[in-house]
Design an enzyme around this catalytic site. Structure first.
Site, PDB file in Angstrom:
ATOM      1  N   GLU A  14       0.825  -1.065   0.170  1.00  0.00           N
ATOM      2  CA  GLU A  14      -0.074  -0.067   0.122  1.00  0.00           C
ATOM      3  C   GLU A  14       0.886   1.276  -0.132  1.00  0.00           C
ATOM      4  O   GLU A  14       0.263   2.284   0.345  1.00  0.00           O
ATOM      5  CB  GLU A  14      -0.901  -0.019   1.147  1.00  0.00           C
ATOM      6  CG  GLU A  14      -1.912  -1.175   1.244  1.00  0.00           C
ATOM      7  CD  GLU A  14      -2.971  -1.298   2.416  1.00  0.00           C
ATOM      8  OE1 GLU A  14      -3.765  -0.182   2.471  1.00  0.00           O
ATOM      9  OE2 GLU A  14      -2.566  -1.932   3.365  1.00  0.00           O
ATOM     10  N   SER A 140      -6.471  -2.548   1.661  1.00  0.00           N
ATOM     11  CA  SER A 140      -6.918  -1.853   0.388  1.00  0.00           C
ATOM     12  C   SER A 140      -7.175  -3.192  -0.632  1.00  0.00           C
ATOM     13  O   SER A 140      -6.975  -3.142  -1.823  1.00  0.00           O
ATOM     14  CB  SER A 140      -5.645  -1.215  -0.282  1.00  0.00           C
ATOM     15  OG  SER A 140      -5.424  -0.008   0.497  1.00  0.00           O
ATOM     16  N   TYR A 208      -9.227   3.785  -5.121  1.00  0.00           N
ATOM     17  CA  TYR A 208      -8.149   4.835  -5.263  1.00  0.00           C
ATOM     18  C   TYR A 208      -8.118   5.716  -6.746  1.00  0.00           C
ATOM     19  O   TYR A 208      -7.404   6.577  -6.640  1.00  0.00           O
ATOM     20  CB  TYR A 208      -6.834   4.258  -4.956  1.00  0.00           C
ATOM     21  CG  TYR A 208      -6.901   3.890  -3.308  1.00  0.00           C
ATOM     22  CD1 TYR A 208      -7.189   4.683  -2.408  1.00  0.00           C
ATOM     23  CD2 TYR A 208      -6.668   2.639  -3.087  1.00  0.00           C
ATOM     24  CE1 TYR A 208      -7.213   4.242  -1.138  1.00  0.00           C
ATOM     25  CE2 TYR A 208      -6.589   2.219  -1.950  1.00  0.00           C
ATOM     26  CZ  TYR A 208      -7.058   2.971  -0.747  1.00  0.00           C
ATOM     27  OH  TYR A 208      -6.856   2.701   0.674  1.00  0.00           O
ATOM     28  N   ARG A 247     -12.070   3.263  10.745  1.00  0.00           N
ATOM     29  CA  ARG A 247     -13.430   3.039   9.719  1.00  0.00           C
ATOM     30  C   ARG A 247     -13.780   1.502   9.540  1.00  0.00           C
ATOM     31  O   ARG A 247     -12.681   0.635   9.358  1.00  0.00           O
ATOM     32  CB  ARG A 247     -12.922   3.673   8.439  1.00  0.00           C
ATOM     33  CG  ARG A 247     -14.190   3.876   7.368  1.00  0.00           C
ATOM     34  CD  ARG A 247     -13.676   4.235   5.970  1.00  0.00           C
ATOM     35  NE  ARG A 247     -13.267   2.747   5.321  1.00  0.00           N
ATOM     36  CZ  ARG A 247     -12.399   2.397   4.743  1.00  0.00           C
ATOM     37  NH1 ARG A 247     -11.415   3.301   4.668  1.00  0.00           N
ATOM     38  NH2 ARG A 247     -11.936   1.268   4.049  1.00  0.00           N
ATOM     39  N   ASP A 249     -15.853  -1.498   7.903  1.00  0.00           N
ATOM     40  CA  ASP A 249     -16.586  -1.942   6.616  1.00  0.00           C
ATOM     41  C   ASP A 249     -17.735  -2.882   6.900  1.00  0.00           C
ATOM     42  O   ASP A 249     -17.416  -3.801   7.613  1.00  0.00           O
ATOM     43  CB  ASP A 249     -15.828  -2.404   5.459  1.00  0.00           C
ATOM     44  CG  ASP A 249     -14.502  -1.118   5.287  1.00  0.00           C
ATOM     45  OD1 ASP A 249     -14.881  -0.031   5.411  1.00  0.00           O
ATOM     46  OD2 ASP A 249     -13.569  -1.461   4.791  1.00  0.00           O
ATOM     47  N   GLU A 263     -14.340  -5.613   8.421  1.00  0.00           N
ATOM     48  CA  GLU A 263     -13.063  -5.388   9.124  1.00  0.00           C
ATOM     49  C   GLU A 263     -13.291  -3.902   9.334  1.00  0.00           C
ATOM     50  O   GLU A 263     -14.104  -3.128   9.249  1.00  0.00           O
ATOM     51  CB  GLU A 263     -12.030  -5.423   8.207  1.00  0.00           C
ATOM     52  CG  GLU A 263     -12.106  -4.642   6.865  1.00  0.00           C
ATOM     53  CD  GLU A 263     -10.952  -4.891   5.984  1.00  0.00           C
ATOM     54  OE1 GLU A 263      -9.927  -4.782   6.599  1.00  0.00           O
ATOM     55  OE2 GLU A 263     -11.275  -5.042   4.852  1.00  0.00           O
ATOM     56  N   ASN A 265     -10.415  -0.529   9.969  1.00  0.00           N
ATOM     57  CA  ASN A 265      -9.135  -0.165   9.399  1.00  0.00           C
ATOM     58  C   ASN A 265      -8.791   0.974  10.387  1.00  0.00           C
ATOM     59  O   ASN A 265      -9.420   2.062  10.706  1.00  0.00           O
ATOM     60  CB  ASN A 265      -9.347   0.847   8.160  1.00  0.00           C
ATOM     61  CG  ASN A 265      -9.840  -0.288   7.135  1.00  0.00           C
ATOM     62  OD1 ASN A 265      -9.071  -1.096   6.542  1.00  0.00           O
ATOM     63  ND2 ASN A 265     -11.164  -0.383   6.894  1.00  0.00           N
ATOM     64  N   GLY A 269      -7.319   5.467   4.735  1.00  0.00           N
ATOM     65  CA  GLY A 269      -6.996   6.482   3.547  1.00  0.00           C
ATOM     66  C   GLY A 269      -7.330   8.021   3.898  1.00  0.00           C
ATOM     67  O   GLY A 269      -8.229   8.450   4.448  1.00  0.00           O
TER      68      GLY A 269
END
Length: 302
Positions: A14, A140, A208, A247, A249, A263, A265, A269
């Site tokens: 990443e 990612s 991205y 964050r 998901d 998951e 994070n 990002g």
């Protein structure tokens, strides 16, 4: 905390995303009046940090070594306050198998699945398709494989040396429905975003690349489902021991009214297409103010 080191880059898969996040955060910190030094992290990161003499570190690293508790432990040793989660929370969240166990213990719903040797998964279906194969500790969406309903063969791609994401994998039942994400800032869940993409799934390029996905914030959900997602993200954040910004998901199957956490994070990002700054803006918090908050929230903690 006037002098801030923004650590970014590194050597994980990443790296490019991290550089984009870090440059944006560094610019925002400068605009907020901080003395900023940008560090493209090498394996001599300890000396890089000692030379920089920062009052605080803004961590923009993503993936292994930057997001899994490793650099956090180094910062603890050097006694430099840093943003985001600490050693244990970072390690737990990065390991999808261990975080699943934490989620289940606090009553969150996870997809049916488990950890398998990749050779076994490549040899035969370990569950009825459709299912998803994920590396244990990557972000990612790197290395994710979706085995569709009716697939005749297991994912032999796992044995390709180019796959290269470890010897064990997490295999989970594929959850139909919509992709949701919720950011937590301190003790507040900010908003629910629905993510749509024309690609097979929300992969690296969808995340991205410009036009790779569409973000609907706030997600067009019932009040009950919206509140459930906000609550679940905050529960996950606290159960893992996260600090600062995280964050989580989710997948939501409307037909079954089933909200499943995928998951959390701990280093989300902060690129131009990222979800956390978008949700912060929805709540009236500019990118610059979000970065200032992260710096002011920095601390040492094990």
């Amino acid at each position: 905390m006037n002098r801030v080191a923004v650590i970014m880059g590194g050597w994980s898969s990443e790296r490019e995303v991290s550089l984009s996040s870090g440059r944006g955060m560094a610019q925002a910190a400068r605009e907020e009046g901080f003395d900023v030094v940008e560090i493209d992290v090498t394996r001599n990161v300890s000396q890089q940090l000692i030379d920089a003499k920062p009052d605080a570190v803004l961590n923009a690293l993503h993936g292994p070594f930057g997001e899994d508790g490793c650099v956090q432990g180094l910062l603890e040793i050097l006694e430099i306050p840093y943003s985001h989660s600490g050693v244990l929370a970072s390690a737990l969240a990065m390991d999808k198998a261990k975080s699943r166990g934490v989620y289940e213990r606090v009553g969150l719903t996870v997809a049916q699945g488990g950890v398998y040797a990749k050779e076994d998964v490549a040899a035969e279906h370990v569950m009825d398709p459709p299912y998803v194969v994920k590396p244990i500790a990557e972000g990612s969406s790197f290395g994710v494989l979706i085995v569709p309903e009716g697939a005749n063969r297991p994912p032999a791609e796992l044995l390709d040396p180019k796959w290269g994401f470890g010897d064990s994998v997490l295999v989970e039942q594929f959850i139909p429905g919509c992709e949701l994400t919720v950011s937590v800032m301190g003790d507040e869940a900010l908003a629910v975003t629905e993510i749509t993409t024309l690609r097979d799934y929300y992969d690296y390029s969808a995340k991205y690349e410009a036009g790779g996905s569409k973000h609907v914030v706030p997600a067009q959900l019932s009040e009950g489902v919206t509140q459930a997602a906000l609550d679940a993200a905050l529960v996950a954040h606290n159960a893992l021991g996260c600090r600062g910004v995280s964050r989580s998901d989710f997948r939501y199957d409307e037909d079954k009214n089933n909200l499943v956490i995928l998951e959390t994070n701990t280093q989300p990002g902060m690129t131009p297409t990222s979800l956390v700054p978008e949700q912060a803006a929805y709540k009236g918090i500019s990118y610059e103010k979000l970065v200032r908050w992260m710096i002011e929230d920095a601390s040492c903690h094990r």
